[in-house]
Design a protein around this motif. Structure first.
Motif, short mmCIF file in Angstrom:
data_model
loop_
_atom_site.label_atom_id
_atom_site.label_comp_id
_atom_site.label_asym_id
_atom_site.label_seq_id
_atom_site.Cartn_x
_atom_site.Cartn_y
_atom_site.Cartn_z
N SER A 125 0.86 -1.18 0.00
CA SER A 125 0.00 0.00 0.00
C SER A 125 0.90 1.23 0.00
CB SER A 125 -0.95 0.00 1.20
OG SER A 125 -0.30 0.47 2.36
N ASP A 126 0.40 2.28 -0.61
CA ASP A 126 1.15 3.52 -0.79
C ASP A 126 1.10 4.35 0.50
OD1 ASP A 126 2.08 6.01 -1.43
OD2 ASP A 126 0.92 6.22 -3.27
N GLY A 127 2.26 4.50 1.14
CA GLY A 127 2.34 5.20 2.42
C GLY A 127 1.92 6.66 2.36
N ASP A 128 1.83 7.23 1.14
CA ASP A 128 1.44 8.64 1.02
C ASP A 128 -0.08 8.81 0.99
OD1 ASP A 128 4.06 9.45 0.95
OD2 ASP A 128 4.19 9.32 -1.24
N LEU A 129 -0.80 7.69 0.87
CA LEU A 129 -2.26 7.79 0.80
C LEU A 129 -2.87 7.80 2.20
CD1 LEU A 129 -3.17 5.25 -2.05
CD2 LEU A 129 -3.19 7.74 -2.17
N LEU A 182 -5.18 6.52 5.25
CA LEU A 182 -5.30 5.14 5.74
C LEU A 182 -6.42 4.36 5.06
CD1 LEU A 182 -4.37 2.96 7.67
CD2 LEU A 182 -5.69 4.05 9.50
N ALA A 183 -7.58 5.00 4.87
CA ALA A 183 -8.72 4.30 4.28
C ALA A 183 -8.37 3.79 2.88
CB ALA A 183 -9.95 5.22 4.23
N LEU A 184 -7.63 4.61 2.12
CA LEU A 184 -7.27 4.20 0.75
C LEU A 184 -6.18 3.13 0.76
CD1 LEU A 184 -7.44 7.59 -1.20
CD2 LEU A 184 -9.16 5.80 -0.95
N ARG A 185 -5.29 3.19 1.77
CA ARG A 185 -4.27 2.14 1.89
C ARG A 185 -4.95 0.80 2.18
NH1 ARG A 185 0.84 3.87 5.45
NH2 ARG A 185 1.66 2.06 4.33
N LEU A 186 -5.95 0.83 3.06
CA LEU A 186 -6.66 -0.41 3.39
C LEU A 186 -7.41 -0.93 2.17
CD1 LEU A 186 -7.94 0.53 6.96
CD2 LEU A 186 -5.99 -0.92 6.36
N ARG A 187 -7.92 0.00 1.35
CA ARG A 187 -8.59 -0.42 0.12
C ARG A 187 -7.60 -1.09 -0.83
NH1 ARG A 187 -11.85 3.72 -3.76
NH2 ARG A 187 -9.77 4.14 -4.53
#
Lengths: 187, 187
Positions: B38-42, B44-49
């Motif tokens: 997951s992209d650390g710059d996004l 949290l909700a989008l990282r989990l997605r």
């Protein structure tokens, strides 16, 4: 002005509270609230599926425009923190999967926004939620907290600022606004 | 005997390792492995997605029969524990949504099962995974760990017991079994 529907979520593995409000300008209207539960006797994966199904039902049933989730309070009990993290992941994931913007708010910001103090008690939060939206009917503290999270987002999204709660504004009657201001001053 | 496909998952917010093996009796065969990032710059909700989408691709692409997920090691860094909890929730949720049985294994049980010691180093785990399944190709420690978790489940599901790794068994050549026994004895 088109109303914005905001879903607030207070995540918990056993009970995840949710509260939906409608916002037009500074006017807040209560829509609905409730609690999604998971069966403590089930394995963790199935409990998370229960939360996922419950939150998905709320999101697809009410079609919110924006979602706000409370940040997990990291306490000394690492196991409890971990459990909360699991529940919170589902609360963040479901709206993200639906393509909705998700904001996160620290618990003390929610308290400060709604009650004027970052150290407000649960009963104060419930009183203020009821005060801001007299039609709000919540049976549990989790649902009231979720409504408070939605109110917090309504006041912090875009150009909205905390002070809006302090000043008499459209949608909050003069009396209510004054009482809110008084309550905040005391807080 | 019908082969059982086991998916092991080593959850992490930045990198979630996965490893798929096929099991017939006591014979373990490497299928595939990799990492979902997951992209650390996004947010949290989008990282989990991202994790959800990646793990969903693995589950639907390989159709495992059973899934094993490593239990989160609760350390003193509560924030790190919380992040792991978020990633782990997605690793548990995706197979549960697919109706698959999900088992959980503590990290030290995985080490003990694969290396004979609950305190084995990462490099020992990688060596033993390679040893048990010479065709296994992993580029990262996360993928190797995920394969080790799948191997652990293969040895603990149903009637399978830890000692199976110690004895020469079908599917592991005599030499390999002896070397495993020696390695376990040293561990």
């Amino acid at each position: 002005m088109t109303p914005i529907r905001i879903l607030g979520i207070d995540p918990g593995l056993r009970r995840t509270g949710w509260g939906l409000i409608s916002v037009v300008g500074a006017k807040l209207t209560y829509v609905d609230c409730g609690v999604v539960t998971s069966d403590g006797d089930l394995p963790l994966a199935l409990r998370l599926r229960e939360l996922h199904e419950g939150i998905t039902r709320v999101v697809s049933g009410f079609s919110p425009d924006e979602v706000a989730v409370e940040e997990t309070f990291v306490n000394k009990d690492a196991q409890a923190t971990l459990k909360l993290g699991h529940a919170r992941a589902i609360a963040l994931l479901v709206p993200a999967l639906a393509g909705l913007p998700v904001s996160e708010y620290a618990a003390n910001l929610v308290k400060k926004t709604v009650c004027g103090s970052g150290h407000a008690e649960k009963v104060q939060i419930q009183a203020m939620v009821k005060f801001l939206m007299p039609k709000a009917e919540f049976k549990t503290a989790d649902a009231a907290d979720a409504l408070a999270i939605a109110v917090t987002h309504a006041n912090h999204r875009g150009a909205h600022a905390l002070k809006k709660l302090h000043a008499p504004v459209a949608g909050v009657s003069g009396l209510a606004a004054a009482r809110i201001a008084a309550a905040l001053a005391k807080g």
